[in-house]
Design a protein around this motif. Structure first.
Motif, PDB file in Angstrom:
ATOM      1  N   ALA A  83      36.859  23.540 -26.290  1.00  0.00           N
ATOM      2  CA  ALA A  83      37.235  22.608 -27.497  1.00  0.00           C
ATOM      3  C   ALA A  83      38.079  21.362 -26.956  1.00  0.00           C
ATOM      4  CB  ALA A  83      37.594  23.005 -28.558  1.00  0.00           C
ATOM      5  N   LEU A  84      39.167  21.806 -26.404  1.00  0.00           N
ATOM      6  CA  LEU A  84      40.297  21.196 -25.596  1.00  0.00           C
ATOM      7  C   LEU A  84      39.564  20.347 -24.517  1.00  0.00           C
ATOM      8  CD1 LEU A  84      43.312  23.402 -25.476  1.00  0.00           C
ATOM      9  CD2 LEU A  84      43.175  21.420 -26.945  1.00  0.00           C
ATOM     10  N   ALA A  85      39.002  20.731 -23.733  1.00  0.00           N
ATOM     11  CA  ALA A  85      38.287  20.024 -22.544  1.00  0.00           C
ATOM     12  C   ALA A  85      37.305  19.033 -23.220  1.00  0.00           C
ATOM     13  CB  ALA A  85      37.397  20.992 -21.641  1.00  0.00           C
ATOM     14  N   ALA A  86      36.625  19.041 -24.157  1.00  0.00           N
ATOM     15  CA  ALA A  86      35.588  18.342 -24.725  1.00  0.00           C
ATOM     16  C   ALA A  86      36.403  17.140 -25.269  1.00  0.00           C
ATOM     17  CB  ALA A  86      34.689  18.817 -25.649  1.00  0.00           C
ATOM     18  N   ALA A  87      37.694  17.480 -26.125  1.00  0.00           N
ATOM     19  CA  ALA A  87      38.300  16.378 -26.628  1.00  0.00           C
ATOM     20  C   ALA A  87      39.002  15.506 -25.744  1.00  0.00           C
ATOM     21  CB  ALA A  87      39.375  16.987 -27.468  1.00  0.00           C
ATOM     22  N   ALA A  88      39.396  16.105 -24.421  1.00  0.00           N
ATOM     23  CA  ALA A  88      39.932  15.259 -23.450  1.00  0.00           C
ATOM     24  C   ALA A  88      38.964  14.401 -22.755  1.00  0.00           C
ATOM     25  CB  ALA A  88      40.738  16.380 -22.358  1.00  0.00           C
ATOM     26  N   HIS A  89      37.704  14.741 -22.771  1.00  0.00           N
ATOM     27  CA  HIS A  89      36.431  13.888 -22.092  1.00  0.00           C
ATOM     28  C   HIS A  89      35.924  13.225 -23.235  1.00  0.00           C
ATOM     29  CE1 HIS A  89      37.428  16.228 -18.708  1.00  0.00           C
ATOM     30  NE2 HIS A  89      36.972  15.279 -18.307  1.00  0.00           N
ATOM     31  N   LEU A  90      36.250  12.655 -24.476  1.00  0.00           N
ATOM     32  CA  LEU A  90      35.672  12.022 -25.650  1.00  0.00           C
ATOM     33  C   LEU A  90      35.645  10.614 -25.053  1.00  0.00           C
ATOM     34  CD1 LEU A  90      37.117  13.301 -28.883  1.00  0.00           C
ATOM     35  CD2 LEU A  90      34.710  13.376 -27.995  1.00  0.00           C
ATOM     36  N   THR A  91      36.173  10.008 -24.032  1.00  0.00           N
ATOM     37  CA  THR A  91      36.049   8.747 -23.609  1.00  0.00           C
ATOM     38  C   THR A  91      34.765   8.625 -22.906  1.00  0.00           C
ATOM     39  OG1 THR A  91      37.620   9.212 -21.853  1.00  0.00           O
ATOM     40  CG2 THR A  91      38.749   8.262 -23.654  1.00  0.00           C
ATOM     41  N   ASP A  92      34.308   9.784 -22.457  1.00  0.00           N
ATOM     42  CA  ASP A  92      32.829   9.866 -21.585  1.00  0.00           C
ATOM     43  C   ASP A  92      31.743   9.899 -22.601  1.00  0.00           C
ATOM     44  OD1 ASP A  92      34.559   9.867 -19.233  1.00  0.00           O
ATOM     45  OD2 ASP A  92      34.162  12.066 -19.180  1.00  0.00           O
ATOM     46  N   GLY A  93      31.999   9.851 -23.682  1.00  0.00           N
ATOM     47  CA  GLY A  93      30.890   9.892 -24.847  1.00  0.00           C
ATOM     48  C   GLY A  93      30.778  11.358 -25.118  1.00  0.00           C
ATOM     49  N   PRO A  94      29.656  11.525 -26.508  1.00  0.00           N
ATOM     50  CA  PRO A  94      29.699  12.836 -26.894  1.00  0.00           C
ATOM     51  C   PRO A  94      28.930  13.773 -26.062  1.00  0.00           C
ATOM     52  CG  PRO A  94      29.039  11.083 -28.402  1.00  0.00           C
ATOM     53  CD  PRO A  94      29.458  10.353 -27.285  1.00  0.00           C
ATOM     54  N   VAL A  95      28.281  13.240 -25.150  1.00  0.00           N
ATOM     55  CA  VAL A  95      27.337  13.824 -24.141  1.00  0.00           C
ATOM     56  C   VAL A  95      28.183  14.464 -23.233  1.00  0.00           C
ATOM     57  CG1 VAL A  95      25.123  14.048 -22.552  1.00  0.00           C
ATOM     58  CG2 VAL A  95      25.213  12.854 -24.596  1.00  0.00           C
ATOM     59  N   GLY A  96      28.955  13.601 -22.556  1.00  0.00           N
ATOM     60  CA  GLY A  96      29.853  14.024 -21.588  1.00  0.00           C
ATOM     61  C   GLY A  96      30.985  15.057 -22.022  1.00  0.00           C
ATOM     62  N   ALA A  97      31.250  14.858 -23.383  1.00  0.00           N
ATOM     63  CA  ALA A  97      32.295  15.806 -23.885  1.00  0.00           C
ATOM     64  C   ALA A  97      31.668  17.112 -23.953  1.00  0.00           C
ATOM     65  CB  ALA A  97      32.836  15.205 -25.057  1.00  0.00           C
ATOM     66  N   LEU A 112      28.004  28.411 -24.194  1.00  0.00           N
ATOM     67  CA  LEU A 112      28.343  27.581 -25.460  1.00  0.00           C
ATOM     68  C   LEU A 112      27.022  27.147 -26.269  1.00  0.00           C
ATOM     69  CD1 LEU A 112      30.175  25.051 -26.130  1.00  0.00           C
ATOM     70  CD2 LEU A 112      28.712  23.420 -25.138  1.00  0.00           C
ATOM     71  N   GLY A 113      27.334  27.690 -27.582  1.00  0.00           N
ATOM     72  CA  GLY A 113      26.009  27.848 -28.540  1.00  0.00           C
ATOM     73  C   GLY A 113      25.874  26.537 -28.990  1.00  0.00           C
ATOM     74  N   GLU A 114      27.238  25.862 -29.436  1.00  0.00           N
ATOM     75  CA  GLU A 114      27.177  24.541 -30.347  1.00  0.00           C
ATOM     76  C   GLU A 114      28.114  23.681 -29.859  1.00  0.00           C
ATOM     77  OE1 GLU A 114      27.672  23.391 -34.911  1.00  0.00           O
ATOM     78  OE2 GLU A 114      27.096  25.433 -34.334  1.00  0.00           O
ATOM     79  N   CYS A 115      27.965  22.357 -29.972  1.00  0.00           N
ATOM     80  CA  CYS A 115      28.783  21.323 -29.609  1.00  0.00           C
ATOM     81  C   CYS A 115      28.704  19.967 -30.724  1.00  0.00           C
ATOM     82  CB  CYS A 115      28.907  20.862 -28.258  1.00  0.00           C
ATOM     83  SG  CYS A 115      30.115  19.629 -27.693  1.00  0.00           S
ATOM     84  N   ALA A 116      29.396  19.970 -31.570  1.00  0.00           N
ATOM     85  CA  ALA A 116      29.296  18.867 -32.381  1.00  0.00           C
ATOM     86  C   ALA A 116      30.636  17.879 -32.184  1.00  0.00           C
ATOM     87  CB  ALA A 116      29.211  19.195 -33.741  1.00  0.00           C
ATOM     88  N   VAL A 117      30.271  16.255 -32.022  1.00  0.00           N
ATOM     89  CA  VAL A 117      31.476  15.558 -31.901  1.00  0.00           C
ATOM     90  C   VAL A 117      31.124  14.660 -33.248  1.00  0.00           C
ATOM     91  CG1 VAL A 117      32.342  13.641 -30.744  1.00  0.00           C
ATOM     92  CG2 VAL A 117      31.139  15.410 -29.514  1.00  0.00           C
ATOM     93  N   SER A 118      32.231  14.337 -33.770  1.00  0.00           N
ATOM     94  CA  SER A 118      32.466  13.633 -34.971  1.00  0.00           C
ATOM     95  C   SER A 118      33.786  12.911 -34.943  1.00  0.00           C
ATOM     96  CB  SER A 118      32.555  14.370 -36.212  1.00  0.00           C
ATOM     97  OG  SER A 118      32.613  13.667 -37.556  1.00  0.00           O
TER      98      SER A 118
END
Length: 174
Positions: free
Chosen positions: A110-124, A139-145
């Protein structure tokens, strides 16, 4: 004279064809022809009452007559139960460790995905998947809001089920 008669009677008793082994504990001589002492017969009566037969059978009351070896069987049963408890404890400990590892992987993903939110939801989400896989999890699920990421990471399947942990990362509220 009287002393001579007593000595003669003692000599007669000692030279009798019976041996000293025929005497009971209290000094009585067995008068029966079978050569067994009174104590032997009493022991046989007790054995029959208790049901202690030499052939190890069952007495008339339906109780097992011979209980030799019972302690061994009980001891083996106790050791088997103890071994099963140890195996269960080790398995349960492994599940607890796996759950902690999954929780750590979910937090880091989750921290890695939040750090890469600038790359878009797919990149995160790709970055969250990469972190989870590097930790040996899935990874079972990943949701960006917006600026918030929620991930679910699953662990290895075990006897007690599959540990699954959700983690959230994003900007601090306030």
């Amino acid at each position: 004279m009287a002393d001579d008669r007593v000595d003669d009677r003692l000599d007669d008793r000692l030279t009798d064809d019976r041996t000293t082994n025929d005497r009971t504990a209290n000094g009585r001589v067995d008068d029966r022809a079978d050569g067994r002492t009174t104590n032997d017969r009493a022991a046989d009566r007790v054995d029959r009452r208790v049901g202690d037969r030499a052939d190890g059978g069952v007495d008339g009351g339906g109780v097992m007559a011979d209980d030799r070896g019972v302690a061994t069987v009980v001891g083996v049963a106790c050791i088997a139960v103890f071994a099963l408890l140890i195996v269960f404890g080790v398995r349960l400990g492994g599940v607890v460790v796996e759950r902690h590892e999954v929780a750590g992987a979910a937090d880091l993903a989750a921290l890695a995905a939040a750090a890469h939110l600038t790359d878009g939801p797919v990149g995160a989400c790709d970055r969250a998947r990469w972190v989870a896989e590097r930790m040996g999890k899935r990874l079972g699920e990943c949701a960006v809001s917006g600026w918030e990421v929620v991930v679910r990471v699953d662990g290895a399947v075990s006897v007690f089920g599959t540990p699954s942990v959700r983690a959230r990362a994003g900007p601090a509220e306030g």
